[in-house]
Design a protein around this motif. Sequence first.
Motif, PDB file in Angstrom:
ATOM      1  N   ASP A  27     -10.425  -4.199  -6.444  1.00  0.00           N
ATOM      2  CA  ASP A  27     -10.314  -4.940  -7.705  1.00  0.00           C
ATOM      3  C   ASP A  27     -10.789  -4.077  -8.872  1.00  0.00           C
ATOM      4  O   ASP A  27     -11.509  -4.540  -9.760  1.00  0.00           O
ATOM      5  N   THR A  82      -9.522  -8.545 -10.709  1.00  0.00           N
ATOM      6  CA  THR A  82      -8.445  -9.363 -10.175  1.00  0.00           C
ATOM      7  C   THR A  82      -8.503 -10.729 -10.839  1.00  0.00           C
ATOM      8  O   THR A  82      -9.562 -11.358 -10.872  1.00  0.00           O
ATOM      9  N   PHE A 107      -3.686 -11.470  -9.023  1.00  0.00           N
ATOM     10  CA  PHE A 107      -3.132 -10.124  -8.898  1.00  0.00           C
ATOM     11  C   PHE A 107      -4.248  -9.104  -9.109  1.00  0.00           C
ATOM     12  O   PHE A 107      -5.105  -9.280  -9.976  1.00  0.00           O
ATOM     13  N   SER A 150       0.818  -1.219   0.000  1.00  0.00           N
ATOM     14  CA  SER A 150       0.000   0.000   0.000  1.00  0.00           C
ATOM     15  C   SER A 150       0.848   1.263   0.000  1.00  0.00           C
ATOM     16  O   SER A 150       1.941   1.303   0.590  1.00  0.00           O
ATOM     17  N   THR A 178      -9.415  -2.913 -11.475  1.00  0.00           N
ATOM     18  CA  THR A 178      -9.029  -3.343 -12.823  1.00  0.00           C
ATOM     19  C   THR A 178      -9.365  -4.817 -13.038  1.00  0.00           C
ATOM     20  O   THR A 178      -8.884  -5.424 -13.988  1.00  0.00           O
ATOM     21  N   ARG A 185      -5.710  -4.685  -7.963  1.00  0.00           N
ATOM     22  CA  ARG A 185      -5.419  -3.342  -7.470  1.00  0.00           C
ATOM     23  C   ARG A 185      -6.655  -2.756  -6.801  1.00  0.00           C
ATOM     24  O   ARG A 185      -7.791  -3.025  -7.212  1.00  0.00           O
ATOM     25  N   ASP A 186      -6.405  -1.950  -5.764  1.00  0.00           N
ATOM     26  CA  ASP A 186      -7.453  -1.202  -5.078  1.00  0.00           C
ATOM     27  C   ASP A 186      -7.084   0.275  -5.098  1.00  0.00           C
ATOM     28  O   ASP A 186      -5.903   0.629  -5.149  1.00  0.00           O
ATOM     29  N   GLY A 201      -3.544   3.576  -2.612  1.00  0.00           N
ATOM     30  CA  GLY A 201      -3.750   2.444  -3.509  1.00  0.00           C
ATOM     31  C   GLY A 201      -3.059   1.195  -3.004  1.00  0.00           C
ATOM     32  O   GLY A 201      -2.104   1.263  -2.221  1.00  0.00           O
ATOM     33  N   ASN A 202      -3.561   0.050  -3.434  1.00  0.00           N
ATOM     34  CA  ASN A 202      -2.972  -1.252  -3.120  1.00  0.00           C
ATOM     35  C   ASN A 202      -2.604  -1.982  -4.401  1.00  0.00           C
ATOM     36  O   ASN A 202      -3.348  -1.937  -5.387  1.00  0.00           O
ATOM     37  N   ALA A 203      -1.486  -2.660  -4.370  1.00  0.00           N
ATOM     38  CA  ALA A 203      -1.193  -3.732  -5.310  1.00  0.00           C
ATOM     39  C   ALA A 203      -1.230  -5.005  -4.488  1.00  0.00           C
ATOM     40  O   ALA A 203      -0.556  -5.103  -3.456  1.00  0.00           O
ATOM     41  N   LYS A 204      -2.040  -5.975  -4.891  1.00  0.00           N
ATOM     42  CA  LYS A 204      -2.224  -7.144  -4.031  1.00  0.00           C
ATOM     43  C   LYS A 204      -1.986  -8.442  -4.796  1.00  0.00           C
ATOM     44  O   LYS A 204      -2.244  -8.541  -6.001  1.00  0.00           O
TER      45      LYS A 204
END
Length: 368
Positions: free
Chosen positions: A202, A206, A181, A147, A204, A183-184, A163-166
């Motif tokens: 999510d 997931t 994978f 984050s 884009t 994103r938030d 933002g998150n990359a998860k």
Amino acid sequence: MKSFTPIFYLAIAILCSPLSLLGQAKYSNDFLNIGVGARAHGMANAQVASVQDATASFWNPAGLTQLQAPFQVGAMHAEWFAGIAKYDFIGIAKPLDEEKNSAIGLSVVRLGIAGVPNTLRLYEPDGSVNYDNVTEFSSADYGIFFSYARAVNIKNQKLYIGGNAKIIRRVIGTFGNSWGFGRDLGIQYRYKNWRFGLVGRDITTTFNSWSFTLTEDEKTVFVSTGNEIPESSVEITRPRFSFGSAYQAKLSEKISLLTALDFDITTDGQRNVLISSANGINLDPRLGLELNYNNFLFLRGGVGNFQRARDDLDPDREILTMQPNFGIGLRLGRLYIDYALTDIGDVSQALYSNIFSVVLHFKERSRS
């Protein structure tokens, strides 16, 4: 114009995703919708506008800009079904500057289920039942959040964006596993005693890529029992949006009351929530309260999980059920200890849950 880019992307995702993603998987990665932190559970998960600790990576990454310490560590543990299912969270968060205009966070969520019976070899070749052939396996789901959040000045007003990359990892015994994978993106805004929040999870979409490993004997059992043999595939999680507001009222010199109201919007098909539609867009409200005494004792309550059900005594009559939550928190120096008890009075269909969590504030080292 660059300051408005995250807002633009979030707005486009909200407007377009329900139209462009029809037909995607329903309830995908739903273990990430349980919620983390006993404070949140005590307030029925109404957190989008008010979260400001290490759990913000999960609820709304923009809340990382509101950290009250130079470094934070948070953890949670919950169990269901006599300890068979365990749900855990651990997260760290740190501002990147003294003004707390930017911050980073790292969080891990895990749902583990142990002792799942494997009955593939329950029957012998002659058709007899042999319980000695029953074994057990475990299943585990992981969500890892990286984050980042920062404050953006717009016309002398601060807008907080995060933002998150998860990464999603799911494992089912030795049979199947997946990597995912997503994103938030979240936003918070504060005006006097008011707080507002918006988060798109999510946004884009997931993607979970599943692969399965079965022996020839196991495949034979699947075919002979009329089951489909699982094949490698890609599972897509649709966007999910939450917006909320909160108001901090000062009742006396030492007592204040926080009232939070969130609305959860899902786009993966019709659900049994308070407001649902056949086109797959649903609205699920959550209301939470937190009474703060001298920043030492916190009493919490909330209601959510509104569902329509049939009356047991009159199946033709539809009733509205809900899940009440209660919680308490203590601040002991730099340590916050929180507890939540959900589903009081057996109002909803969920099981009783006792949830514990802690948040530890670290002081910044003095400079010589």
